[in-house]
Write an enzyme that holds these catalytic residues in place. Structure first.
Site, PDB file in Angstrom:
ATOM      1  N   LYS A 163       0.843  -1.211   0.000  1.00  0.00           N
ATOM      2  CA  LYS A 163       0.000   0.000   0.000  1.00  0.00           C
ATOM      3  C   LYS A 163       0.861   1.238   0.000  1.00  0.00           C
ATOM      4  O   LYS A 163       2.025   1.222   0.423  1.00  0.00           O
ATOM      5  CB  LYS A 163      -0.945   0.017   1.205  1.00  0.00           C
ATOM      6  CG  LYS A 163      -0.270   0.072   2.586  1.00  0.00           C
ATOM      7  CD  LYS A 163       0.130   1.443   3.076  1.00  0.00           C
ATOM      8  CE  LYS A 163       1.026   1.369   4.297  1.00  0.00           C
ATOM      9  NZ  LYS A 163       1.757   2.544   4.626  1.00  0.00           N
ATOM     10  N   ASP A 186      -2.543  -1.823   9.836  1.00  0.00           N
ATOM     11  CA  ASP A 186      -2.623  -1.864   8.372  1.00  0.00           C
ATOM     12  C   ASP A 186      -3.155  -3.192   7.833  1.00  0.00           C
ATOM     13  O   ASP A 186      -3.332  -3.332   6.622  1.00  0.00           O
ATOM     14  CB  ASP A 186      -1.224  -1.662   7.771  1.00  0.00           C
ATOM     15  CG  ASP A 186      -0.825  -0.199   7.690  1.00  0.00           C
ATOM     16  OD1 ASP A 186      -1.701   0.667   7.845  1.00  0.00           O
ATOM     17  OD2 ASP A 186       0.363   0.056   7.455  1.00  0.00           O
TER      18      ASP A 186
HETATM   19  C1  LIG Z   1       2.354   4.245   9.396  1.00  0.00           C
HETATM   20  C2  LIG Z   1       1.420   3.260   8.732  1.00  0.00           C
HETATM   21  C3  LIG Z   1       0.491   4.054   7.790  1.00  0.00           C
HETATM   22  O1  LIG Z   1      -0.341   3.218   7.062  1.00  0.00           O
HETATM   23  O2  LIG Z   1       2.028   2.239   7.972  1.00  0.00           O
HETATM   24  P1  LIG Z   1       3.565   1.874   7.606  1.00  0.00           P
HETATM   25  O3  LIG Z   1       4.067   3.050   6.875  1.00  0.00           O
HETATM   26  O4  LIG Z   1       4.312   1.622   8.869  1.00  0.00           O
HETATM   27  O5  LIG Z   1       3.506   0.671   6.721  1.00  0.00           O
HETATM   28  C4  LIG Z   1       0.581   2.516   9.787  1.00  0.00           C
HETATM   29  O6  LIG Z   1      -0.179   3.404  10.562  1.00  0.00           O
HETATM   30  C5  LIG Z   1       1.408   1.629  10.684  1.00  0.00           C
HETATM   31  O7  LIG Z   1       0.704   0.466  10.824  1.00  0.00           O
HETATM   32  P2  LIG Z   1       1.376  -0.889  11.377  1.00  0.00           P
HETATM   33  O8  LIG Z   1       2.749  -1.047  10.779  1.00  0.00           O
HETATM   34  O9  LIG Z   1       0.368  -1.982  11.197  1.00  0.00           O
HETATM   35  O10 LIG Z   1       1.577  -0.500  12.847  1.00  0.00           O
HETATM   36  P3  LIG Z   1       1.212  -1.287  14.190  1.00  0.00           P
HETATM   37  O11 LIG Z   1       1.934  -2.593  14.190  1.00  0.00           O
HETATM   38  O12 LIG Z   1      -0.242  -1.265  14.432  1.00  0.00           O
HETATM   39  O13 LIG Z   1       1.925  -0.286  15.234  1.00  0.00           O
HETATM   40  C6  LIG Z   1       3.313  -0.244  15.407  1.00  0.00           C
HETATM   41  C7  LIG Z   1       3.625   0.966  16.272  1.00  0.00           C
HETATM   42  O14 LIG Z   1       3.507   2.177  15.490  1.00  0.00           O
HETATM   43  C8  LIG Z   1       2.933   3.220  16.249  1.00  0.00           C
HETATM   44  N1  LIG Z   1       1.620   3.577  15.688  1.00  0.00           N
HETATM   45  C9  LIG Z   1       1.030   2.799  14.752  1.00  0.00           C
HETATM   46  C10 LIG Z   1      -0.196   3.162  14.216  1.00  0.00           C
HETATM   47  C11 LIG Z   1      -0.807   4.339  14.697  1.00  0.00           C
HETATM   48  N2  LIG Z   1      -1.996   4.727  14.246  1.00  0.00           N
HETATM   49  N3  LIG Z   1      -0.210   5.091  15.643  1.00  0.00           N
HETATM   50  C12 LIG Z   1       1.012   4.739  16.137  1.00  0.00           C
HETATM   51  O15 LIG Z   1       1.566   5.440  16.989  1.00  0.00           O
HETATM   52  C13 LIG Z   1       2.793   2.683  17.666  1.00  0.00           C
HETATM   53  O16 LIG Z   1       3.990   3.004  18.354  1.00  0.00           O
HETATM   54  C14 LIG Z   1       2.691   1.177  17.441  1.00  0.00           C
HETATM   55  O17 LIG Z   1       3.105   0.432  18.567  1.00  0.00           O
END
Ligand SMILES: C[C@@](CO)(OP(=O)(O)O)[C@H](O)COP(=O)(O)OP(=O)(O)OC[C@H]1O[C@@H](n2ccc(N)nc2=O)[C@H](O)[C@@H]1O
Ligand SMILES: Nc1ncnc2c1ncn2[C@@H]1O[C@H](COP(=O)(O)OP(=O)(O)O)[C@@H](O)[C@H]1O
Length: 309
Positions: free
Chosen positions: A16, A143
């Site tokens: 994504k 995600d």
């Molecule tokens: C930032 C995003 C944007 O789509 O994706 P990525 O770029 O990492 O793929 C997501 O919110 C990432 O989602 P994901 O990778 O599933 O994160 P999670 O395992 O749920 O969370 C990992 C950590 O990231 C932080 N976290 C995550 C999601 C959120 N809304 N707020 C947060 O602060 C928290 O510290 C959490 O403990």
């Protein structure tokens, strides 16, 4: 006696990009409230499951050496979650073929978890409904529900509450894969730190962006791409500024850090332009490698074994 080796169940699942990522304040549960527009891209992982004596995970492909194969792998946790729901042992061998960059802000681990939910549902004949799969997915990570869903969708809450968005036609992207990865929690923490210092500005609402998506108009969409995590990713990895500048200089309509980064995603006018931008970007040494991709594409789906292999 002949022993019959069962066919694996194979699921492909997309990466994504966040077209709009507005990050709210830190909540009491350690997560940030999000308002995001996800788009699923034609860069995918493949997850195969086959019955076995015990749960094992193997990983090959893009960045496999950085991916754990024990219970830290999200596919392991996904298998335990489905087994628990089904009241059985998670006795399966799970093989992951990575095409999505690891720790790249493109939700590869989440994608694999979503694929595992679907694959085991099929392997064990559970016929779990969409709502149950979604609930299991949301428990595994913010995600993971979108990776099941695919297409283009608005996410709220931690990103797990989804509503589909109308996107006309196909958008063409170039992805610049970085030399290292970025840890998602560290990028959120860096944003909190920058905000405590009084910068940077916050994204507004995605209304105009949704209109551009509905019109299928890449030129209108390009200046509306926004990611609140981008300043934090750039602060942790300043060399990404050069990558973003190089993609735009090569002819992309706009470049943005994908999610928590460090992959940079460049929106291009059409497929031909994406191929040209990709070739030029690959030549200037500002990233590890490039990929050309299109979106939106469907979420996790069973591979057509008859035709595909
Ligand atoms: C930032 C995003 C944007 O789509 O994706 P990525 O770029 O990492 O793929 C997501 O919110 C990432 O989602 P994901 O990778 O599933 O994160 P999670 O395992 O749920 O969370 C990992 C950590 O990231 C932080 N976290 C995550 C999601 C959120 N809304 N707020 C947060 O602060 C928290 O510290 C959490 O403990
Ligand atoms: N199946 C998986 N694929 C990739 N990484 C995984 C997986 N399971 C757990 N991880 C861990 O999750 C971290 C984040 O990975 P990933 O989902 O690829 O990136 P991002 O959160 O930036 O989208 C990795 O560094 C890795 O240690």
């Amino acid at each position: 006696m002949l022993s019959v080796v069962p066919d694996p169940v194979v699921v492909t699942v997309p990466a994504k990009v966040n077209l709009h990522l507005a990050v709210g304040d830190l909540r009491d549960d350690g997560y940030h409230e999000l308002s995001t527009v996800f788009q699923a891209l034609s860069l995918s992982d493949e997850v195969s499951v086959v019955p076995a004596d015990t749960l094992t995970v193997q990983v090959q492909g893009e960045g496999a050496q950085f991916v754990p194969t024990d219970n830290r792998n999200l596919v392991w946790r996904a298998a335990e979650a489905v087994a628990d729901r089904a009241g059985r042992e998670p006795a399966v061998k799970i093989s992951v073929r990575k095409g999505i960059p690891v720790a790249g802000g493109m939700a590869g681990g989440s994608a694999d978890a979503a694929a595992t939910l679907l694959a085991l549902d099929h392997l064990w004949g559970l016929e779990l409904d969409r709502a149950t799969l979604h609930e299991l997915a949301a428990d595994l990570g913010s995600d993971v529900p979108f990776a099941l869903h695919g297409g283009t969708a608005v996410g709220s809450g931690r990103g797990e509450h989804l509503l589909p968005v109308l996107a006309r036609d196909t958008f063409h992207w170039v992805l610049a894969l970085a030399k290292g990865g970025l840890s998602t929690p560290k990028v959120f923490a860096e944003l909190d730190r920058l905000r405590a210092e009084g910068r940077p500005p916050r994204a507004g609402t995605p209304d105009a962006l949704m209109q551009a998506l509905a019109a299928g108009d890449a030129a209108t969409l390009a200046p509306l791409l926004v990611n609140d995590l981008q300043p934090a990713a750039l602060s942790l990895m300043p060399e990404l500024r050069r990558t973003l500048r190089a993609g735009e200089a090569a002819g992309a309509l706009a470049g943005i850090v994908s999610g928590s980064g460090p992959t940079c995603a460049f929106l291009c006018a059409d497929e031909q332009s994406a191929i040209q931008v990709g070739a030029e970007l690959a030549g200037v040494g500002v990233c590890r490698t490039v990929r050309v991709a299109a979106g939106p594409v469907p979420g996790a789906r069973l591979a057509d074994i008859e035709e595909g292999r």
